[in-house]
Scaffold this active site. Structure first.
Site, mmCIF file in Angstrom:
data_model
loop_
_atom_site.group_PDB
_atom_site.id
_atom_site.type_symbol
_atom_site.label_atom_id
_atom_site.label_comp_id
_atom_site.label_asym_id
_atom_site.label_seq_id
_atom_site.Cartn_x
_atom_site.Cartn_y
_atom_site.Cartn_z
ATOM 1 N N TYR A 89 34.483 41.353 30.722
ATOM 2 C CA TYR A 89 35.261 41.080 31.945
ATOM 3 C C TYR A 89 35.895 42.363 32.467
ATOM 4 N N SER A 90 36.671 43.038 31.612
ATOM 5 C CA SER A 90 37.404 44.203 32.127
ATOM 6 C C SER A 90 36.449 45.339 32.493
ATOM 7 N N ASP A 95 27.840 32.338 47.846
ATOM 8 C CA ASP A 95 27.827 33.151 46.623
ATOM 9 C C ASP A 95 27.784 34.632 47.010
ATOM 10 N N ILE A 96 28.756 35.405 46.565
ATOM 11 C CA ILE A 96 28.770 36.835 46.935
ATOM 12 C C ILE A 96 27.637 37.621 46.274
ATOM 13 N N ARG A 144 40.533 36.877 19.112
ATOM 14 C CA ARG A 144 39.542 37.173 20.164
ATOM 15 C C ARG A 144 38.867 38.508 19.824
ATOM 16 N N ASN A 185 49.167 39.959 34.049
ATOM 17 C CA ASN A 185 48.878 38.528 33.901
ATOM 18 C C ASN A 185 49.697 37.679 34.868
ATOM 19 N N THR A 203 42.581 44.221 38.097
ATOM 20 C CA THR A 203 43.413 43.830 36.959
ATOM 21 C C THR A 203 43.898 45.032 36.167
ATOM 22 N N ASP A 204 44.998 44.844 35.433
ATOM 23 C CA ASP A 204 45.468 45.918 34.545
ATOM 24 C C ASP A 204 44.558 46.091 33.332
ATOM 25 N N GLU A 205 43.670 45.111 33.087
ATOM 26 C CA GLU A 205 42.819 45.199 31.885
ATOM 27 C C GLU A 205 41.846 46.376 31.934
ATOM 28 N N LYS A 225 35.178 44.555 35.912
ATOM 29 C CA LYS A 225 36.203 44.828 36.937
ATOM 30 C C LYS A 225 36.358 46.345 37.118
ATOM 31 N N TYR A 276 36.656 26.337 20.872
ATOM 32 C CA TYR A 276 37.714 26.165 19.874
ATOM 33 C C TYR A 276 37.285 25.469 18.584
ATOM 34 N N THR A 302 28.553 38.621 39.317
ATOM 35 C CA THR A 302 29.590 38.349 40.339
ATOM 36 C C THR A 302 30.507 39.554 40.546
HETATM 37 P P1 NAD Z 1 39.917 32.257 39.228
HETATM 38 O O1 NAD Z 1 38.893 32.276 38.150
HETATM 39 O O2 NAD Z 1 40.991 31.236 39.204
HETATM 40 O O3 NAD Z 1 39.208 32.140 40.654
HETATM 41 C C1 NAD Z 1 38.057 32.867 40.979
HETATM 42 C C2 NAD Z 1 37.485 32.269 42.259
HETATM 43 O O4 NAD Z 1 36.301 33.020 42.603
HETATM 44 C C3 NAD Z 1 37.054 30.817 42.105
HETATM 45 O O5 NAD Z 1 37.500 30.068 43.213
HETATM 46 C C4 NAD Z 1 35.528 30.884 42.067
HETATM 47 O O6 NAD Z 1 34.898 29.745 42.573
HETATM 48 C C5 NAD Z 1 35.260 32.112 42.929
HETATM 49 N N1 NAD Z 1 33.964 32.739 42.592
HETATM 50 C C6 NAD Z 1 33.501 33.058 41.371
HETATM 51 N N2 NAD Z 1 32.261 33.582 41.453
HETATM 52 C C7 NAD Z 1 31.952 33.623 42.779
HETATM 53 C C8 NAD Z 1 30.818 34.060 43.510
HETATM 54 N N3 NAD Z 1 29.743 34.566 42.881
HETATM 55 N N4 NAD Z 1 30.833 33.976 44.858
HETATM 56 C C9 NAD Z 1 31.914 33.449 45.507
HETATM 57 N N5 NAD Z 1 33.004 32.993 44.851
HETATM 58 C C10 NAD Z 1 33.031 33.084 43.519
HETATM 59 O O7 NAD Z 1 40.532 33.744 39.243
HETATM 60 P P2 NAD Z 1 42.025 34.224 39.484
HETATM 61 O O8 NAD Z 1 42.752 34.173 38.200
HETATM 62 O O9 NAD Z 1 42.565 33.570 40.667
HETATM 63 O O10 NAD Z 1 41.750 35.768 39.807
HETATM 64 C C11 NAD Z 1 41.451 36.178 41.123
HETATM 65 C C12 NAD Z 1 41.224 37.686 41.132
HETATM 66 O O11 NAD Z 1 42.394 38.340 40.660
HETATM 67 C C13 NAD Z 1 40.095 38.147 40.241
HETATM 68 O O12 NAD Z 1 39.420 39.181 40.879
HETATM 69 C C14 NAD Z 1 40.792 38.641 38.980
HETATM 70 O O13 NAD Z 1 40.033 39.650 38.358
HETATM 71 C C15 NAD Z 1 42.076 39.181 39.551
HETATM 72 N N6 NAD Z 1 43.242 39.158 38.657
HETATM 73 C C16 NAD Z 1 43.599 38.012 38.010
HETATM 74 C C17 NAD Z 1 44.746 38.003 37.216
HETATM 75 C C18 NAD Z 1 45.197 36.760 36.483
HETATM 76 O O14 NAD Z 1 46.129 36.822 35.690
HETATM 77 N N7 NAD Z 1 44.627 35.599 36.731
HETATM 78 C C19 NAD Z 1 45.501 39.166 37.066
HETATM 79 C C20 NAD Z 1 45.089 40.325 37.735
HETATM 80 C C21 NAD Z 1 43.966 40.302 38.539
HETATM 81 O O1 DAU Z 2 46.054 41.127 32.596
HETATM 82 C C1 DAU Z 2 45.439 40.498 33.680
HETATM 83 C C2 DAU Z 2 44.419 39.511 33.173
HETATM 84 O O2 DAU Z 2 45.147 38.422 32.619
HETATM 85 C C3 DAU Z 2 43.471 39.021 34.250
HETATM 86 O O3 DAU Z 2 42.703 40.098 34.717
HETATM 87 C C4 DAU Z 2 42.547 37.925 33.708
HETATM 88 O O4 DAU Z 2 41.750 37.410 34.765
HETATM 89 C C5 DAU Z 2 43.404 36.819 33.138
HETATM 90 O O5 DAU Z 2 42.564 35.843 32.559
HETATM 91 C C6 DAU Z 2 44.369 37.364 32.089
HETATM 92 O O6 DAU Z 2 43.667 37.808 30.927
HETATM 93 P P1 DAU Z 2 44.192 37.511 29.437
HETATM 94 O O7 DAU Z 2 43.052 37.584 28.508
HETATM 95 O O8 DAU Z 2 45.385 38.334 29.125
HETATM 96 O O9 DAU Z 2 44.700 35.984 29.646
HETATM 97 P P2 DAU Z 2 44.566 34.681 28.727
HETATM 98 O O10 DAU Z 2 45.443 33.645 29.332
HETATM 99 O O11 DAU Z 2 43.145 34.340 28.439
HETATM 100 O O12 DAU Z 2 45.236 35.157 27.359
HETATM 101 C C7 DAU Z 2 46.573 35.626 27.305
HETATM 102 C C8 DAU Z 2 46.856 36.036 25.874
HETATM 103 O O13 DAU Z 2 46.873 34.856 25.047
HETATM 104 C C9 DAU Z 2 45.795 36.937 25.269
HETATM 105 O O14 DAU Z 2 46.412 37.862 24.390
HETATM 106 C C10 DAU Z 2 44.909 35.988 24.460
HETATM 107 C C11 DAU Z 2 45.867 34.912 24.015
HETATM 108 N N1 DAU Z 2 45.317 33.544 23.890
HETATM 109 C C12 DAU Z 2 44.597 33.036 24.935
HETATM 110 C C13 DAU Z 2 44.067 31.757 24.874
HETATM 111 C C14 DAU Z 2 43.256 31.203 26.013
HETATM 112 C C15 DAU Z 2 45.574 32.783 22.761
HETATM 113 O O15 DAU Z 2 46.255 33.253 21.806
HETATM 114 N N2 DAU Z 2 45.041 31.521 22.682
HETATM 115 C C16 DAU Z 2 44.298 30.972 23.687
HETATM 116 O O16 DAU Z 2 43.828 29.803 23.542
#
Ligand code: NAD
Ligand code: DAU
Length: 350
Positions: free
Chosen positions: A156-157, A60-61, A287, A185, A131-133, A160, A347, A101
């Site tokens: 979250y954002s 755990d980080i 949301r 995304n 992230t871009d968020e 980050k 939901y 975290t």
């Molecule tokens: P994810 O949720 O799929 O994976 C996160 C991983 O981190 C998991 O394997 C989890 O077990 C591990 N983790 C969580 N808490 C931890 C802790 N305390 N110590 C050690 N490990 C821990 O996430 P993802 O979608 O793969 O995103 C990875 C990174 O990229 C994140 O930093 C996220 O902010 C960033 N990011 C994601 C997206 C996206 O669209 N998914 C876009 C841009 C940036």
């Molecule tokens: O932009 C980068 C980010 O993209 C990452 O940093 C995040 O880790 C990643 O989760 C993602 O965030 P979003 O909130 O954009 O992703 P999500 O898939 O949750 O939602 C995408 C869009 O769809 C958002 O506008 C919310 C909407 N949504 C999402 C869910 C889960 C719905 O309308 N219905 C849903 O059930």
């Protein structure tokens, strides 16, 4: 052999990055540090788990002593930090997990790297994946550039954004060789089905409602996950210390159009008459703090380091759908137990 620590390597993006590095760089030993939260899944890495240049470390980080000890013991050369709580909806219901975290965890890694590398920062890279968020929400026009002021709206954002500031501050204050990227995304294989695309694939498969938040007109810029991993590879090796690079797909979609596209492909793949699953679309309460539009200007990365997305959305989307249909056991494994409780909580109240 260079020792590279990748955090969060059992998650969605992390697992694609670990695979890329383990296969492409036999001269690197990749350490994957992951807590294995609900989002971490070692099944994602089955194909490389026995590779001679790969080691998994469960941890755990947020645990300061553990992180310090690990750095002392392993003497990592570089860090690529992805571990995070990543789902916006979960951050609305339990912000503290994100604060621990994403903020404290990042600070722990920075401190451990700082003490391990303080005599030769230049030789050791700390790369933070963000992230871009952090930039907040766009109106109908314009793009996020690396100079866009931070304006996060969700826990979250905000967490980050906070970690990004720490990474930048440790570069500016201590001279650490830090670099950050902010990506749009991601979609692709192995994404946990709480996120829009895999959630809809899973629900179409099981004839369950497709929850569209608000009007469905929010816009996201989608990038295939392997393209993100390739961008990370380029930035890790060629990015300049203290710099930030935006990564994007140049591929904007409204949520409702994404859902309709998925229905089209899924109905075709499942042999259902076209349009069958349209009736599953269900508009639900929006949301809280829902950002309207994200769109990335990735020209700095293209012009300075030569990266561009390689997978077209139509191709990536089809690959993704096929992956989930061919890996239904994976889906079943991650959607049993705790996931069902989360889904009901999330939901049924809408
Ligand atoms: P994810 O949720 O799929 O994976 C996160 C991983 O981190 C998991 O394997 C989890 O077990 C591990 N983790 C969580 N808490 C931890 C802790 N305390 N110590 C050690 N490990 C821990 O996430 P993802 O979608 O793969 O995103 C990875 C990174 O990229 C994140 O930093 C996220 O902010 C960033 N990011 C994601 C997206 C996206 O669209 N998914 C876009 C841009 C940036
Ligand atoms: O932009 C980068 C980010 O993209 C990452 O940093 C995040 O880790 C990643 O989760 C993602 O965030 P979003 O909130 O954009 O992703 P999500 O898939 O949750 O939602 C995408 C869009 O769809 C958002 O506008 C919310 C909407 N949504 C999402 C869910 C889960 C719905 O309308 N219905 C849903 O059930």
């Amino acid at each position: 052999m260079k020792k590279i620590l990748i955090t969060g390597g059992a998650g969605f993006i992390g697992s694609h990055l670990v695979r890329l590095f383990v296969k492409k760089y036999p001269a690197y030993h990749v350490y994957n540090l992951d807590k294995l939260t609900y989002a971490g899944n070692l099944e994602n890495l089955k194909d490389i788990e026995n590779a001679p240049n790969y080691t998994f470390v469960k941890g755990d980080i947020v645990d300061t002593e553990f992180v310090l000890q690990l750095f002392k013991q392993e003497q990592f050369d570089d860090v690529i930090h992805l571990a995070a709580e990543s789902h916006v909806d979960r951050s609305i219901y339990s912000p503290m997990d994100f604060i621990y975290t994403n903020i404290i965890g990042t600070a722990n890694l920075l401190n451990a790297a700082r003490s391990a590398w303080e005599h030769n920062y230049d030789e050791h890279r700390f790369y933070h994946i963000s992230t871009d968020e952090v930039y907040g929400s766009l109106g109908e026009t314009g793009y996020f550039t690396e100079k866009t002021p931070y304006s996060p709206h969700s826990p979250y954002s905000a967490s980050k954004a906070s970690s990004d500031h720490l990474v930048r501050a440790y570069h500016d204050t201590f001279g650490m060789n830090n670099v950050i990227s902010n990506c749009s995304n991601n979609y692709g294989p192995n994404q946990f089905p709480e996120k829009l695309i895999p959630l809809c694939i899973n629900n179409i498969l099981h004839n369950k409602p497709l929850p569209v938040y608000g009007t469905g007109k929010n816009i996201r810029d989608w990038l295939y996950v392997e393209d993100h991993a390739k961008a990370i590879d380029v930035i890790f090796h060629k990015g300049l210390s203290g710099q930030t690079y935006n990564i994007g797909g140049n591929n904007e979609w409204t949520n409702i159009d994404i859902v309709k596209k998925l229905i089209e492909i899924m109905d075709e793949e499942l042999g259902r008459p076209q349009g069958t699953s349209l009736s599953l679309i269900t508009y639900v309460k929006d949301r809280a703090g829902h950002d309207l539009r994200y769109a990335i200007d990735a020209s700095k990365l293209k012009n300075e380091l030569g990266w561009e997305p390689s997978i077209k959305f139509t191709e990536g989307f089809r690959l993704t759908v096929k992956w989930y249909l061919n890996n239904q056991q994976w889906l079943q494994n991650v959607t049993s137990g705790a996931y069902q409780k989360y889904y009901e909580q999330m939901y049924t109240q809408h």
